[in-house]
Design a protein around this motif. Structure first.
Motif, PDB file in Angstrom:
ATOM      1  N   MET A   1       0.612  -1.489   0.089  1.00 44.07           N
ATOM      2  CA  MET A   1      -0.150  -0.217  -0.368  1.00 44.07           C
ATOM      3  C   MET A   1       0.498   1.254   0.174  1.00 44.07           C
ATOM      4  O   MET A   1       1.716   1.497   0.516  1.00 44.07           O
ATOM      5  N   ARG A   2       0.751   2.319  -0.835  1.00 42.31           N
ATOM      6  CA  ARG A   2       1.355   3.617  -1.078  1.00 42.31           C
ATOM      7  C   ARG A   2       1.313   4.456   0.546  1.00 42.31           C
ATOM      8  O   ARG A   2      -0.373   4.569   0.312  1.00 42.31           O
ATOM      9  N   THR A   3       1.621   4.949   0.562  1.00 44.62           N
ATOM     10  CA  THR A   3       1.097   6.304   1.808  1.00 44.62           C
ATOM     11  C   THR A   3       1.397   7.629   1.395  1.00 44.62           C
ATOM     12  O   THR A   3       2.906   7.883   0.100  1.00 44.62           O
ATOM     13  N   ALA A   4       1.250   8.704   2.410  1.00 42.80           N
ATOM     14  CA  ALA A   4       2.966   9.549   2.239  1.00 42.80           C
ATOM     15  C   ALA A   4       3.961   9.269   2.240  1.00 42.80           C
ATOM     16  O   ALA A   4       4.785  10.319   1.841  1.00 42.80           O
ATOM     17  N   ASP A   5       4.373   8.559   3.190  1.00 41.16           N
ATOM     18  CA  ASP A   5       5.526   8.629   2.666  1.00 41.16           C
ATOM     19  C   ASP A   5       6.389   8.213   1.940  1.00 41.16           C
ATOM     20  O   ASP A   5       7.476   8.151   2.114  1.00 41.16           O
ATOM     21  N   ASP A   6       5.651   7.915   0.497  1.00 38.02           N
ATOM     22  CA  ASP A   6       6.100   7.606  -0.646  1.00 38.02           C
ATOM     23  C   ASP A   6       6.439   8.206  -1.413  1.00 38.02           C
ATOM     24  O   ASP A   6       7.037   8.641  -2.482  1.00 38.02           O
ATOM     25  N   LEU A   7       6.361   9.561  -0.364  1.00 36.49           N
ATOM     26  CA  LEU A   7       5.978  11.036  -2.117  1.00 36.49           C
ATOM     27  C   LEU A   7       7.751  11.793  -1.622  1.00 36.49           C
ATOM     28  O   LEU A   7       7.878  11.558  -0.409  1.00 36.49           O
ATOM     29  N   PRO A   8       8.457  12.400  -2.440  1.00 41.12           N
ATOM     30  CA  PRO A   8       9.255  13.114  -2.127  1.00 41.12           C
ATOM     31  C   PRO A   8       9.725  14.325  -1.368  1.00 41.12           C
ATOM     32  O   PRO A   8       8.498  14.845  -1.397  1.00 41.12           O
ATOM     33  N   ASP A   9      10.017  14.749  -0.572  1.00 41.63           N
ATOM     34  CA  ASP A   9       9.689  15.915   0.486  1.00 41.63           C
ATOM     35  C   ASP A   9       9.727  16.900  -0.866  1.00 41.63           C
ATOM     36  O   ASP A   9      10.356  16.915  -2.063  1.00 41.63           O
ATOM     37  N   GLY A  10       9.168  17.406  -0.212  1.00 40.18           N
ATOM     38  CA  GLY A  10       8.174  19.075  -1.075  1.00 40.18           C
ATOM     39  C   GLY A  10       6.615  18.610  -1.518  1.00 40.18           C
ATOM     40  O   GLY A  10       6.371  19.833  -1.341  1.00 40.18           O
ATOM     41  N   VAL A  11       6.765  17.369  -1.880  1.00 40.10           N
ATOM     42  CA  VAL A  11       5.193  17.373  -2.407  1.00 40.10           C
ATOM     43  C   VAL A  11       4.887  16.864  -0.729  1.00 40.10           C
ATOM     44  O   VAL A  11       3.453  16.832  -1.035  1.00 40.10           O
ATOM     45  N   ARG A  12       5.293  15.510  -0.256  1.00 42.28           N
ATOM     46  CA  ARG A  12       4.619  15.407   0.993  1.00 42.28           C
ATOM     47  C   ARG A  12       3.841  15.845   2.220  1.00 42.28           C
ATOM     48  O   ARG A  12       3.041  15.882   2.536  1.00 42.28           O
ATOM     49  N   GLU A  13       4.997  17.197   2.065  1.00 41.99           N
ATOM     50  CA  GLU A  13       4.087  18.365   3.427  1.00 41.99           C
ATOM     51  C   GLU A  13       3.197  19.138   2.385  1.00 41.99           C
ATOM     52  O   GLU A  13       2.109  18.684   3.147  1.00 41.99           O
ATOM     53  N   LEU A  14       2.830  19.500   1.272  1.00 43.08           N
ATOM     54  CA  LEU A  14       1.767  19.634   0.650  1.00 43.08           C
ATOM     55  C   LEU A  14       0.714  18.918   0.223  1.00 43.08           C
ATOM     56  O   LEU A  14      -0.580  19.795   0.516  1.00 43.08           O
ATOM     57  N   ILE A  15       0.901  17.293   0.285  1.00 37.42           N
ATOM     58  CA  ILE A  15      -0.805  17.077  -0.104  1.00 37.42           C
ATOM     59  C   ILE A  15      -0.256  16.176   1.383  1.00 37.42           C
ATOM     60  O   ILE A  15      -2.045  16.397   1.890  1.00 37.42           O
ATOM     61  N   VAL A  16      -0.354  16.269   2.484  1.00 39.47           N
ATOM     62  CA  VAL A  16      -0.581  16.137   3.635  1.00 39.47           C
ATOM     63  C   VAL A  16      -1.134  17.063   4.370  1.00 39.47           C
ATOM     64  O   VAL A  16      -2.243  17.098   4.770  1.00 39.47           O
ATOM     65  N   ALA A  17      -0.387  18.209   4.029  1.00 42.91           N
ATOM     66  CA  ALA A  17      -1.597  19.768   4.598  1.00 42.91           C
ATOM     67  C   ALA A  17      -2.665  19.712   4.325  1.00 42.91           C
ATOM     68  O   ALA A  17      -4.164  19.617   4.292  1.00 42.91           O
ATOM     69  N   GLY A  18      -2.327  19.805   2.440  1.00 38.06           N
ATOM     70  CA  GLY A  18      -3.901  19.539   1.530  1.00 38.06           C
ATOM     71  C   GLY A  18      -4.930  18.886   2.072  1.00 38.06           C
ATOM     72  O   GLY A  18      -5.924  18.709   2.276  1.00 38.06           O
ATOM     73  N   ARG A  19      -3.831  17.703   2.524  1.00 40.36           N
ATOM     74  CA  ARG A  19      -5.710  16.626   3.013  1.00 40.36           C
ATOM     75  C   ARG A  19      -5.703  16.897   4.055  1.00 40.36           C
ATOM     76  O   ARG A  19      -6.853  16.720   4.243  1.00 40.36           O
ATOM     77  N   GLU A  20      -4.979  17.350   5.550  1.00 34.65           N
ATOM     78  CA  GLU A  20      -5.915  18.133   6.388  1.00 34.65           C
ATOM     79  C   GLU A  20      -6.900  18.993   6.175  1.00 34.65           C
ATOM     80  O   GLU A  20      -7.826  18.946   7.381  1.00 34.65           O
ATOM     81  N   ALA A  21      -6.762  19.111   4.834  1.00 37.44           N
ATOM     82  CA  ALA A  21      -7.368  21.065   4.739  1.00 37.44           C
ATOM     83  C   ALA A  21      -8.868  20.717   4.423  1.00 37.44           C
ATOM     84  O   ALA A  21      -9.703  21.181   4.940  1.00 37.44           O
ATOM     85  N   TRP A  22      -8.150  19.265   3.360  1.00 38.42           N
ATOM     86  CA  TRP A  22      -9.824  18.662   2.924  1.00 38.42           C
ATOM     87  C   TRP A  22     -11.055  18.700   4.074  1.00 38.42           C
ATOM     88  O   TRP A  22     -11.387  18.507   4.226  1.00 38.42           O
ATOM     89  N   ARG A  23      -9.893  17.500   4.388  1.00 38.96           N
ATOM     90  CA  ARG A  23     -10.688  17.070   5.867  1.00 38.96           C
ATOM     91  C   ARG A  23     -11.456  17.785   6.863  1.00 38.96           C
ATOM     92  O   ARG A  23     -12.664  17.361   7.211  1.00 38.96           O
ATOM     93  N   ALA A  24     -10.212  18.913   6.425  1.00 37.74           N
ATOM     94  CA  ALA A  24     -11.348  19.655   8.013  1.00 37.74           C
ATOM     95  C   ALA A  24     -12.555  20.709   7.207  1.00 37.74           C
ATOM     96  O   ALA A  24     -12.772  21.837   7.726  1.00 37.74           O
TER      97      ALA A  24
END
Length: 155
Positions: A1-24
């Motif tokens: 299973m792929r997760t945010a850990d599989d994303l490169p630096d600089g992309v990972r942080e933006l995806i995670v922050a975007g996902r959290e904003a979406w959830r909120a």
């Protein structure tokens, strides 16, 4: 299973922050962050990052009732996942496209997309996710549960 850990630096942080904003349900922020993630992923040539960004951009569009845009973005994510035989990404995209089909009243297309999503999750050895898709499909297509009771759709 792929997760945010599989994303490169600089992309990972933006995806995670975007996902959290979406959830909120902070959709403007989620759209901005996911758009920045898409640019960063394109710059780095990262297909998984692009696919993830398209997915979250598609989710935001769906929540804001921009169904045509959501379909286009989820289709782009599906194309990227299909190109690299990423069953998890295929399943996620198909499940999202099924929701767009439900929103647009095409229940036959939704039923096919849900079934294909479930099958892709099973190929990815993600039985729990496959069960969630099956349950969502049953609720929306067989039990008549309104879409808005399962997902946030802004007025």
């Amino acid at each position: 299973m792929r997760t945010a850990d599989d994303l490169p630096d600089g992309v990972r942080e933006l995806i995670v922050a975007g996902r959290e904003a979406w959830r909120a349900q902070a959709y403007d922020e989620a759209e901005t962050l996911s758009g920045q993630a898409l640019v960063a992923a394109e710059r780095q040539g990262d297909g998984f990052g692009r696919m993830s960004a398209y997915h979250f951009l598609g989710n935001v569009a769906f929540n804001l009732r921009r169904d045509g845009e959501s379909r286009r973005l989820h289709t782009l994510a599906l194309e990227l996942a299909s190109a690299v035989n990423d069953d998890q990404g295929v399943a996620t995209s198909l499940g999202s496209l099924a929701l767009v089909d439900v929103a647009q009243g095409d229940l036959d297309a939704a039923r096919r997309a849900f079934a294909d999503s479930e099958a892709a999750y099973l190929r990815a050895d993600m039985a729990e996710a496959a069960n969630r898709v099956r349950d969502t499909a049953a609720a929306l297509l067989d039990e008549g549960v309104p879409l808005e009771s399962l997902v946030d759709r802004q007025p």
